[in-house]
Design a protein around this motif. Structure first.
Motif, mmCIF file in Angstrom:
data_model
loop_
_atom_site.group_PDB
_atom_site.id
_atom_site.type_symbol
_atom_site.label_atom_id
_atom_site.label_comp_id
_atom_site.label_asym_id
_atom_site.label_seq_id
_atom_site.Cartn_x
_atom_site.Cartn_y
_atom_site.Cartn_z
ATOM 1 N N LEU A 136 2.457 1.663 -3.356
ATOM 2 C CA LEU A 136 1.437 2.170 -4.285
ATOM 3 C C LEU A 136 1.267 3.677 -4.130
ATOM 4 O O LEU A 136 1.133 4.406 -5.112
ATOM 5 C CB LEU A 136 0.101 1.472 -3.996
ATOM 6 C CG LEU A 136 -0.332 0.349 -4.943
ATOM 7 C CD1 LEU A 136 -1.660 -0.220 -4.484
ATOM 8 C CD2 LEU A 136 -0.393 0.820 -6.392
ATOM 9 N N ASP A 137 1.286 4.091 -2.896
ATOM 10 C CA ASP A 137 1.181 5.525 -2.634
ATOM 11 C C ASP A 137 2.287 6.289 -3.348
ATOM 12 O O ASP A 137 2.051 7.285 -4.020
ATOM 13 C CB ASP A 137 1.275 5.795 -1.129
ATOM 14 C CG ASP A 137 -0.074 5.594 -0.452
ATOM 15 O OD1 ASP A 137 -1.063 5.385 -1.187
ATOM 16 O OD2 ASP A 137 -0.115 5.632 0.786
ATOM 17 N N ARG A 157 0.842 -1.200 0.000
ATOM 18 C CA ARG A 157 0.000 0.000 0.000
ATOM 19 C C ARG A 157 0.881 1.256 0.000
ATOM 20 O O ARG A 157 0.624 2.216 -0.720
ATOM 21 C CB ARG A 157 -0.926 -0.010 1.225
ATOM 22 C CG ARG A 157 -2.033 1.035 1.114
ATOM 23 C CD ARG A 157 -2.978 1.046 2.305
ATOM 24 N NE ARG A 157 -3.648 -0.206 2.587
ATOM 25 C CZ ARG A 157 -4.720 -0.685 1.907
ATOM 26 N NH1 ARG A 157 -5.206 -0.036 0.869
ATOM 27 N NH2 ARG A 157 -5.271 -1.831 2.251
ATOM 28 N N GLY A 198 -0.455 5.642 -6.850
ATOM 29 C CA GLY A 198 -1.696 4.880 -6.776
ATOM 30 C C GLY A 198 -2.030 4.201 -8.092
ATOM 31 O O GLY A 198 -1.317 4.347 -9.086
#
Lengths: 440, 215, 799
Positions: free
Chosen positions: A272-273, A269, A277
């Motif tokens: 991804l940030d 996560r 994204g």
């Protein structure tokens, strides 16, 4: 916003100077402290260097994660046979894209690592086996070796020491299997790149039947930093079992695909940030932590720390640590079919399960892709995966047996649907495509 | 097998050149891959003549050389066009646009079943993963690297090559031709890189860390 | 060191290093396999032999894992994991297999077929298209490849590379396209290629001459011994009704292991071509007429009786032990003559003395196993791949596995010798003794390691029959053996020579190396033959060369010949002269030969498959074989000699094969009735080394030997085999090539006053004074054309 908050986790160490336009030259590399580690290493005994790397807990970055110092320690130092270092720069795993960038951006880091590693295992000759399809990496590493030789860092009396080393850059010719270390050795010896029986292990009888260490490019690139900063510093990053940092190469349906360097333990996560994204604000459908050879995960797994131990606990593997992200426009049937086509294409042919199994599985999956699969064949595909996994000669077969069962675990309904409807009808291929930053 | 009409012969002193490659290695057979690359740098494929030359220089049988040359996909069975265009169609590249690029390019260049364009300028083929997935879809021209490829960008690149314009890949050296790049792989051409070969994807994390990320 | 472990719960104790698959065999458990072969390096490629090992997460290939102390192995007999793993592999192997067993030569004896019965499924779950290839692919004139049947076990390619050293086939392509193949325009011309057909576990490799000829279950198999050379291979002869359909290697670990050469495998059809069915007698019209056996025997007996003892027997070197023995007995007892010789080839008196002193009746002195374990094997006048191919294979095995040192006294390193990593003590033909002398004296450059190794325990010297053309070579070999302690063995080329020697078919020698001149030995032989010592011939006979001369001089009147060919003789003209002047010639033949036109009586005899018997290989090992074709009316030489003996009123002594073998056992010390008495032996020859002079300018010293595949009559009708012969070429040194101004492939002539041989030239590191020609190959019949033997000075020129 999110990126700002968590950018604390990024640690550009290997990549710190990649935006320096002179880094690829000897002078540029030396300007940022290059080859100081080599001089420091030469002041230690070879065994001290090995102990240092052992203490750092560095694990191989090629996919298997074997402790590097331990691997070096297996090489017998007695006996009349020469010892060799072979660098596995045959990066070919679908998803992996970190070694080639490293060689392009910072070839001297690899060269310095090669010299220190060779010194530690007391090798007089090192080979860098570079994937043939990347001539630019061959050019840059070859030139870096030439520069280093002319600077007295390679050849007789490395950096004025008693130690001498020859380094040969060797281009492959197109075979994924040569990333398997014993297949690489056969290839480097001038044979068909098919894996060898173990034992004997390369540490005892590797290249030319002599003791050999085979290390991945990224692994080697860690070595100068460990020598400079020490084992404790290295262990300051990551976790107990996964110390250090990693070139996380993120690819797929993300806004900013690329290399994000951070310690082990970062989550998908968070990565991804950093990568902006999933594109268009879509959702993650599935992602694969370390190359197509490891089982896929889904959005519910985004918070698992990216470490060897945590990913193993989640039923997958860290692999090459190069996550591929697929959004909801993706047909998992098509993705799996393509991976299997890849494994079929790259199967070396030596053992039956891999050679015939991939042939068969591809035949079935291609019909699923056309909406022509049979329900009974789902059971058959599962059987076939089981008949390949654990029974093939090397890990390529195991890898080929991975995508289908993993996909079935989460997306069985999609395979069901592919018994009636071609996948391109269910998933518009145009929707999956990249919005090109160049041409649109 | 008779060599195709568009095959050229190896130079007379090929054994000498092959020997210089073999001499680089203590165990001479190790030289076989670069030697075969050298054969391709002259002929654009690995011909029976090239296989025999390698066998002769290494003192092994032509069958052994054939076994090696047919194992590796970069060694070609037929003479290659001036430029070899490879379009990656493994999962990620294929789905992110590689499939469309390949299909379009084949039609655009009117290639035959062997992937050759009628003018002999291009040979087009699908290739498997180039391990540059962050830059998908990937195309290679003479193994030089092109990223985020689209059909329309492909048209421009092909047109430039046809027109003899300088075509720079997205990282690395100018596209020169299939045979020329084979010299590099044979280790027979060592040139000094003058520019960095770094692209956005390689710097993505660094830029974020430096707070310079593009949004 | 042994290890104790368990297989399927059964304790097993095996030597350390034993593979699981072998250990299971000792318990009678057969783990299915394809790539595994005990004489090839393990590859663990086919994965058929997967077993479960306690403590290991994955099933393991039992062909590649050695049993370790305490290991608990479960095979398909007790483990579901193993059974399922094997079944999975079998299913994969069959998806691309054509399942064309009904039209496949291998059907009925096929490991894939058999193992599919135990590990396969009743129905296929595979529904896709199978791999297809154009078929068959001729990888040589004698072997066809059907690639779609191949399971990529790589037995054939590993055999070619590891065992034969002829990597002319290899795996090509990759993955599911992987296939066996040859290079462009270079066929699989290996002397041992036929073994790949035999070890192929499917029907991918088949024999051109056998293809579609029969089904294995229609064949009757008999264990036989190869009649071609003195290597002594055990063969499996498969016949259907009255015809031999094929021959294979019969596993014999002590001799040929699992292999044989292509000559032994494919050259057998000579036995059914042009055979004589009835005796022939030359009438007053000068023409040969078919007559009844009784008429022929009576005619022959009358002719021989009239001229006895002025008679000689010349044998062709290919007789069985029993037949040679019978000739030896018949000559001494019935003809009252000692004129007998089995060496219809360049020979010498020194050789006869050497054989009598060192070889005859000595039994097993040097064995194949000794070669394998030797620190060094020195070859003198012997090119093993061409002249005794199973010796070659064993030397290569030892060279590969344990680094055996091979050294050779000869003019060049041939391809075969290179495959043995041999060290050359470069010697011009005729200079062998001189080389040995300087080797012993320590003044031969680079030979110190050879001399040192020869002094180690187990060192072996092999001297070939060509030493007969090099004065002093046999004598020097004995000296070398005596000085170093190395064991010395003699390697004849033909299958019948060692047996004939032991049987006493050489002037001055009775069976078992007993000397004619030794009264005790004569008495011993007479006792076994059931006669008085005085019944045996007394006068010392002559060797072949002198026999022929004495015929011309009128001192010998009649001749018996058996399996003889004039073109093999060292001096063809003298031979023809003698034959035309002999008053009476009885010829034992399978078919008409170049002797027939001189013979007065021709007695047709059985070929090796029509009689039982034995050959003695170079080791001295007796190789018994059974009669294959029981319905054949053909009779053995022994039987015919018995008929003649009876007709000639000889003492009643045994000639039937059982009687002959009983006597031989008594005299040669073999078997339960055998005795091994020691008698006086002949002294060693002491011929000095010849003085080797450099040949005059434009000339060279001839080196020549038979290529394995050549114009030998027994290879006659086998064209597929002939297609794999090595090319006929003349070999000269780079220096001579420069002098002559020739390049590889140019035509060069080699000539004597008698004739000229013209062949393409091969330039190689041959001794500067030497030139090499194949002895009896197309375009190069040295004895017939040049009328020269090895060591002769010949002219060499550009054609």
């Amino acid at each position: 916003m999110a990126a700002k908050r968590s950018s604390q986790k990024l640690r550009p160490i290997i990549t710190e100077h990649w935006d320096d336009p002179n880094l690829f030259t000897l002078a540029g590399y030396q300007k940022v402290g290059g080859y100081k580690a080599l001089k420091a290493a030469l002041k230690k005994t070879p065994d001290q260097v090995i102990e240092l790397v052992k203490a750092s807990g560095l694990r191989g970055r090629g996919g298997a994660g074997f402790p590097t110092g331990m691997k070096w320690g297996f090489v017998p130092k007695k006996g009349d046979k020469p010892r060799y270092l072979v660098v596995n720069a045959d990066e070919s795993e679908p998803g992996a894209c970190k070694d080639v960038p490293l060689m392009l951006a910072d070839p001297h880091l690899l060269v310095e690592g090669v010299i220190i590693t060779s010194y530690a295992i007391e090798a007089k000759e090192a080979f860098i086996y570079i994937r043939g399809e990347v001539p630019e990496a061959v050019r840059r590493v070859s030139w870096a070796v030439k520069e280093a030789r002319e600077a007295g860092l390679i050849g007789r009396n490395v950096a004025g020491s008693d130690y001498s080393l020859e380094v040969t850059v060797h281009a492959g010719a197109g075979a994924y299997i040569c990333g398997e270390e014993t297949a690489l050795l056969d290839s480097l010896e001038g044979f068909r790149g098919q894996p060898r029986l173990k034992p004997p292990f390369p540490a005892v009888a590797g290249l030319y039947a002599a003791p050999t260490v085979i290390n991945n490019v990224e692994t080697i690139a860690n070595v100068p930093f460990i020598v400079t900063n020490g084992a404790e510093w290295f262990r300051g990053y990551g976790t107990e079992k996964s110390p250090g940092f990693k070139l996380w190469a993120v690819s797929g349906h993300v806004e900013r695909p690329g290399i994000y360097e951070a310690p082990f333990g970062i989550t998908m996560r968070e990565l991804l940030d950093y990568a902006g994204g999933v594109r268009y604000g879509r959702d993650v459908k599935f992602w694969i932590p370390g190359g197509s050879s490891v089982p896929m995960l889904t959005a519910e797994h985004l918070d698992i720390p990216l470490t060897y131990e945590d990913l193993a606990a989640a039923g997958t593997m860290l692999g090459t640590g190069t996550p591929m992200v697929f959004d909801t426009t993706t047909s998992v049937v098509k993705a799996v079919t393509r991976w299997l086509e890849f494994y079929k294409h790259e199967s070396c042919g030596k053992c039956t399960p891999c050679r015939e199994g991939t042939y068969w599985v591809v035949d079935i999956l291609q019909r699923f892709e056309q909406g022509d699969g049979k329900k009974t064949e789902l059971k058959l595909l599962d059987d076939l995966s089981n008949q390949i996994e654990g029974r093939s000669f090397c890990a390529l077969g195991d890898a080929a047996a991975t995508p289908f069962p993993a996909a079935m675990k989460y997306f069985a309904d999609e395979f069901d649907l592919a018994t009636k409807t071609p996948v391109d009808k269910t998933f518009d291929p145009a929707a999956t495509m990249l919005k090109s930053p160049v041409a649109v | 097998m008779t060599p195709p009409a568009n095959s050229v012969s190896l130079p007379n002193d090929i054994d000498k050149e092959l020997t210089t490659i073999a001499d680089r290695y203590t165990h001479r057979r190790s030289a076989i891959l670069p030697m075969l690359h050298l054969v391709q740098s002259y002929q654009g494929w690995v011909s029976p003549e090239g296989i025999e030359a390698c066998a002769r220089v290494l003192g092994i049988s032509p069958a052994e050389v054939s076994g090696v040359s047919t194992f590796y996909t970069m060694y070609r069975r037929r003479p290659c066009g001036k430029h070899l265009i490879g379009v990656c169609t493994t999962s990620l590249c294929g789905m992110l646009g590689g499939d469309a690029v390949l299909q379009d390019l084949r039609e655009y260049l009117s290639v035959d079943e062997n992937g050759d364009s009628p003018d002999g300028m291009f040979t087009v083929e699908h290739i498997e993963c180039q391990a540059a997935c962050s830059q998908a879809p990937v195309v290679t021209i003479d193994w030089e690297f092109f990223q985020y490829m689209t059909p329309w960008r492909m048209h421009e690149v092909v047109a430039d090559l046809r027109d003899g314009k300088e075509v720079k890949p997205d990282r690395g050296s100018t596209v020169r031709g299939f045979r020329e790049v084979e010299k590099v792989l044979a280790g027979m051409e060592l040139t000094e890189p003058t520019q960095p070969a770094v692209d956005d994807a390689m710097l993505a994390g660094l830029m974020v860390a430096k707070g310079k990320a593009k949004s | 060191m042994t290890v104790r472990a368990s297989v399927d719960g059964i304790d097993v104790v095996v030597p350390e290093g034993t593979l699981i698959i072998r250990a299971a065999e000792t318990l009678g458990t057969f783990i299915p396999r394809f790539c595994d072969h005990p004489l090839l390096d393990p590859v663990a490629a086919c994965r058929m032999c997967l077993v479960e090992i306690e403590g290991m997460p994955k099933p393991q290939a039992s062909c590649a894992v050695t049993l370790t102390e305490g290991m608990k192995v479960r095979t398909q007999m007790t483990s579901q994991v193993a059974e399922q793993a094997q079944a999975g592999v079998m299913e994969f192997l069959l998806i691309n297999h054509p399942l064309d067993c009904p039209v496949c030569d291998k059907g009925g004896e096929c490991p894939l077929q058999n193992q599919a019965m135990t590990a396969g499924r009743p129905d296929s779950r595979f529904g896709g298209p199978k791999r297809e290839f154009p078929k068959p692919l001729a990888i040589s004139t004698e072997i066809l490849l059907d690639r779609e049947r191949c399971v990529s076990c790589a037995r054939c390619t590993r055999f070619s590379e590891q065992v034969a050293g002829d990597p002319f086939i290899d795996l090509l392509e990759r993955g599911s396209d992987q296939q066996v193949g040859i290079a462009h325009d270079e066929p699989f011309n290996s002397y041992f290629s036929g073994n790949t057909i035999q070890i192929c576990p499917v029907g991918a490799l088949t024999s051109t001459s056998y293809r579609f000829r029969s089904r294995p279950f229609d064949l009757v198999s008999v264990k036989t011994t190869c009649e071609h050379c003195a290597s002594g291979c055990a063969l499996r002869t498969d016949y259907r009704r009255d015809f031999v359909m094929r021959r294979l290697a019969w596993e014999d670990p002590a001799v040929n292991e699992d292999w044989n050469c292509d000559k032994g495998r494919f050259a057998f059809t000579y036995m059914r071509h042009g055979r004589l069915s009835a005796p022939l007698v030359r009438g007053s019209d000068g023409v040969l007429h078919e007559v009844s056996w009784s008429e022929a025997i009576a005619f022959a007996a009358k002719g021989l009786s009239a001229l006895s003892p002025s008679v000689a027997a010349l044998l062709g070197g290919r007789l069985t032990n029993e037949d040679a023995y019978s000739f030896a007995k018949f000559t001494r007892l019935v003809l009252q003559s000692d004129n007998i010789d089995f060496r219809n080839r360049p020979s010498s008196g020194e050789e006869a003395d050497f054989l009598a002193h060192h070889v005859a009746g000595t039994g097993l002195v040097v064995t194949y196993e000794d070669l394998e374990n030797a620190p060094i094997v020195l070859l003198v006048s012997l090119e093993p791949e061409e002249e005794s191919p199973i010796i070659f294979l064993r030397l290569r095995k030892a060279y590969r596995k344990s680094g055996l040192k091979v050294a050779v006294i000869g003019p060049l390193l041939t391809r075969g010798l290179r495959k043995l990593g041999a060290q050359l003590l470069s010697t011009v033909a005729g200079g062998e003794a001189a080389t040995i002398d300087s080797l012993l004296a320590g003044d031969l450059r680079g030979s110190q390691s050879v001399l040192t190794a020869l002094k180690k325990k187990g060192a072996v010297i092999l001297v070939g029959e060509r030493a007969a053309s090099s004065a002093g070579a046999y004598s020097a070999s004995i000296d070398l053996a005596n000085e170093t302690g190395a064991k010395l063995a003699w390697v004849p080329r033909r299958a019948g020579e060692r047996g004939a020697l032991d049987a006493g078919a050489l002037a001055g020698l009775l069976p078992g190396g007993r000397l004619m001149a030794d009264a005790a030995a004569r008495a011993d032989v007479a006792r076994v033959w059931g006669v008085e010592p005085s019944d045996l011939a007394v006068r010392r006979g002559k060797p072949q060369e002198k026999i022929l001369r004495e015929i011309s001089e009128g001192k010998i009147d009649a001749l018996i010949t058996a399996g003889l060919q004039i073109s093999d003789a060292p001096d063809v003209d003298t031979f023809k002269q003698a034959l035309s002047e002999a008053k009476f010639i009885v010829s034992f033949e399978q078919r008409l030969s170049d002797v027939s036109s001189y013979a007065h009586v021709i007695l047709p005899v059985a070929s090796v498959i029509e009689k039982g018997g034995s050959f003695t290989d170079w080791e001295g090992r007796v190789r018994h074989f059974n009669r294959a074709l029981n319905d054949s009316p053909a009779v053995s030489d022994s039987t015919v000699l018995g008929m003649l003996a009876k007709e000639m009123g000889a003492p009643n002594t045994g000639w039937r094969i059982d009687e002959v073998q009983y006597e031989m056992a008594k005299l040669l010390g073999e078997g339960p009735t055998g005795t091994k008495k020691e008698f006086k032996r002949a002294g060693a020859p002491t011929i000095e080394a010849a003085d080797v002079k450099a040949p005059p300018s434009g000339s060279a010293v001839l080196s020549t030997w038979h290529q394995l595949l050549d114009l030998g009559v027994m290879q006659g009708p086998e064209e597929h085999l002939a297609g794999t012969r090595r090319p006929s070429q003349v070999i000269i040194s780079p220096g001579r090539a420069k002098q002559l101004g020739v390049a590889t492939g140019d035509l060069v002539t080699v000539s004597t006053v008698n004739g000229v041989v013209t062949l393409p030239v091969e330039i190689d590191e041959i001794h500067e004074d030497s030139v090499w020609l194949p002895m009896n190959s197309p375009g190069s019949q040295v004895l017939v054309t040049l009328k020269a033997r090895e060591g002769a000075t010949v002219k060499v020129a550009k054609a």
